[in-house]
Structure formats: C-alpha cells, structure tokens
Scaffold this active site. Sequence first.
Site, PDB file in Angstrom:
ATOM      1  N   GLY A 186       0.804  -1.221   0.000  1.00 57.82           N
ATOM      2  CA  GLY A 186       0.000   0.000   0.000  1.00 57.82           C
ATOM      3  C   GLY A 186       0.837   1.271   0.000  1.00 57.82           C
ATOM      4  O   GLY A 186       0.544   2.207  -0.763  1.00 57.82           O
TER       5      GLY A 186
ATOM      6  N   ASP B 107       0.419  -9.173   3.649  1.00 56.22           N
ATOM      7  CA  ASP B 107      -0.798  -8.761   4.360  1.00 56.22           C
ATOM      8  C   ASP B 107      -2.065  -8.886   3.502  1.00 56.22           C
ATOM      9  O   ASP B 107      -3.173  -8.867   4.049  1.00 56.22           O
ATOM     10  CB  ASP B 107      -0.678  -7.303   4.831  1.00 56.22           C
ATOM     11  CG  ASP B 107       0.528  -7.073   5.712  1.00 56.22           C
ATOM     12  OD1 ASP B 107       1.013  -8.051   6.303  1.00 56.22           O
ATOM     13  OD2 ASP B 107       0.997  -5.916   5.793  1.00 56.22           O
TER      14      ASP B 107
ATOM     15  N   VAL C 157       9.583 -14.815  10.239  1.00 52.58           N
ATOM     16  CA  VAL C 157       9.593 -16.151   9.619  1.00 52.58           C
ATOM     17  C   VAL C 157       8.544 -16.193   8.499  1.00 52.58           C
ATOM     18  O   VAL C 157       8.729 -16.838   7.464  1.00 52.58           O
ATOM     19  CB  VAL C 157       9.251 -17.210  10.704  1.00 52.58           C
ATOM     20  CG1 VAL C 157       8.891 -18.543  10.097  1.00 52.58           C
ATOM     21  CG2 VAL C 157      10.405 -17.354  11.670  1.00 52.58           C
TER      22      VAL C 157
END
Length: 372
Positions: free
Chosen positions: A110, A134, A297
């Site tokens: 974004g 995300d 991770v």
Amino acid sequence: MAKYVGILTAGGDSPGLNAAIRGVGKAAHRAGYNVIGFRDGFRGFMENRTMRLDEQALSGILTTGGTILGTSRDKPHKMPIGGQTLDMTEAMVEVYHNHNLDVLICLGGGGTQKNAYRLHKQGLNIITLPKTIDNDVAMTDTTFGFDTALGIATEAIDRLHSTAHSHHRIIVVEIMGHNAGWLALGAGISGGADVILIPEIPYNIEIVAEAIRRRSRHGSRFSIVAVSEGALSLEEAAAFHKAQSSRENAKTDKAKAKAKKRLEKLEQQFNDSTFRISRQLEELTSLESRVTILGYVQRGGTPSSADRLLASRLGTACINFIEQDIYGVMVAARGDSAEAVPLEDVVGKRKTVPLDHPWIDCARRVGTSFGD
Ligand code: F6P
C-alpha cells in the site's frame, strides 16, 4: 523502438519478489527493451544505485526469497538525510530522465502504491505490482507473498497443536497482517484455530475465555488462539477510532500533530497486546497459556508455487501494458488475468476483511470464536 525500463522493490520484503523481477526482466528482454534495476527501493533510486538485470542476473532467482534488488521503507517526499527529513521527489525525477527511462516499475504494498503515484503525478511513467504478505492492497484479488505466508502460519498452527494438546495449554499465536486480518483468518481456518482475533472484529476477552472454558468442559483442555498483530479489544477499538476521527477532523497543524501523537501512543500500547491476551486468558480460564510470535519467519524463504505463478503472471503482464503505453496503473490480479487499474483508484485504500466475507462465515460455522 527499444524502451528503457527501470524497476525497484520497496516496503517490507515478500516471497515472490524475485519471481516478479524475473518475469518483468525476461519478458522485457524478449521485447527488445533495456532493463535497469535500482537498489533498496526509493532511496537507492534517488541515489542512482543501479544493478544490471541481464539474463545471468535473472537466472536462478525464481525460487528464492527476499529481493535481489534490496528494499527500504523510505518515501520520496520524506527521506531522512543527515538528520533531516527532505522531499527528494525532484532528485528522483532527475534520475528517471538521466537514464532516459520510458517507465519505472515499482513493486510494493500500500505505501509503495502511494509513493509511486506521487512520482506519476510528477509526470513519470509508472507501473506498480501489488506485493505484500498482508493481502491488504485494494483493487486486486490478491497480492504475491500472501500465499507463502499463509502456508508458513498454517504450518506453525499445526505444530503448535500437538504441544498445546500435550500440555493442556492455551497457545496464543501472533500472526502478521498489519491492520488487516487476512493472514490470521486464513491461517486460523486452515490450521483449525479455536479462536481467531482480527482487527476487523473487536473482541471481548470474556467471550474468548468462555469459548475456551466451553472446550475444556467438553474435554478439550487445550486451545489455539490465532491473533492478528492488529487485533483490538472493544475498548481499544473505541479509543483508536476516537483518536482516528479527531485526527481526521483536526483543523490546525497543532491539533493534527497532537492527534497523530495520540494515535502513535495508542499503537505502542497495543503492541504487546498478544502477551496481555495470554495473561488475561490464563487468569480467566485457569489454564496455562504460552505465546508464540511468528514474526519475520512469515516473510522469509522460498515462495510457494501459487506466489511464483502469480508474481510471474503479473511481472510479464507489465510488459504487455508497456507495449501499449499504458502507465499510471497497478497490474492487478483479476481471476486468471491481469488488469491495469489506475493508481488513483488504488492509493489511500486498505483492503480489510469485510464482515460478511465468506471466510468469516466459514470459520463461524465450524465453531471458531471471534470473541464477539
Ligand atoms: O507489511 C508487511 C509486514 O510484514 C506487516 O505484516 C508487518 O506489520 C510489517 O510489515 C513489519 O514491518 P517492518 O519490516 O518494517 O518491521
């Protein structure tokens, strides 16, 4: 005519970036274009730090994590330089013209879409690709990086099950996602978490505790609680929304700065909420509780086949748009195709999980609690 194509990666790294660079680069070479890589996001672009992206550089990177170009979170208009924060947009426009670029391709989430749009408004030809674990970029079905992170978080939940079960414990597992719950929700469903807490659904800790106690009464003396890093309790959500609206409504610079500070302070307070949730659940259920923070991770290592495919598809589709001189767009995933979406329709929007999303319905129907 041979075109000059620049490419950079910005924001947090994400599995699939190298597959996308390879897709752009190989397709560009086949179209007879020259490709120049810029290192470390917008900072490296401003500093004119380049990398040759010939066939050799593009070879063997499809399966690798991270980005061969390097990345940074620096913004063109707010660049920290020698203790100051400067607007370096002009310097970037100069770099673009010095290289005779026909287009600059910016790979990012974004924030990158916003920064790239800023450069586009300065008259540069820009194309972006949507990447982030995300999955919160607007106007695209999905982003590359998300599928890999989903797999990693799901495997973590699988592994946490056996230890939670053996010790009759609650395990609260914190999953990334910034202010969107896609990753925690997806991994929570795939890994069979008993409770899923996401930013879109403020939770009541009492309701979460009761869901866990109910499981204990039915013989399951362990529970997995998947917490999105942006999850908020009802009280936190109320405080957050109040601070957000006073920031939006602030009239003077002083009021704006005060509201911004308040929001940052709140965000800091919420930072350790996963540990607080764990402590509260221990008290309310009398079960032992442990925390696991999955952290970076989730962003590291080799991309999944779905992310390699998506990143390759979007990367190569870029060249189709360049051939048609279509600029100022993000190459979005739309079903099996790629679509050019104007950047002004993408920036400033965050794709969060809609409350009527089928994944939420699915989780509820298998008995998952959202603490609401
Ligand atoms: O946007 C990707 C992401 O991994 C988020 O899930 C997380 O909140 C953030 O980046 C972490 O950022 P940084 O790499 O700056 O610590």
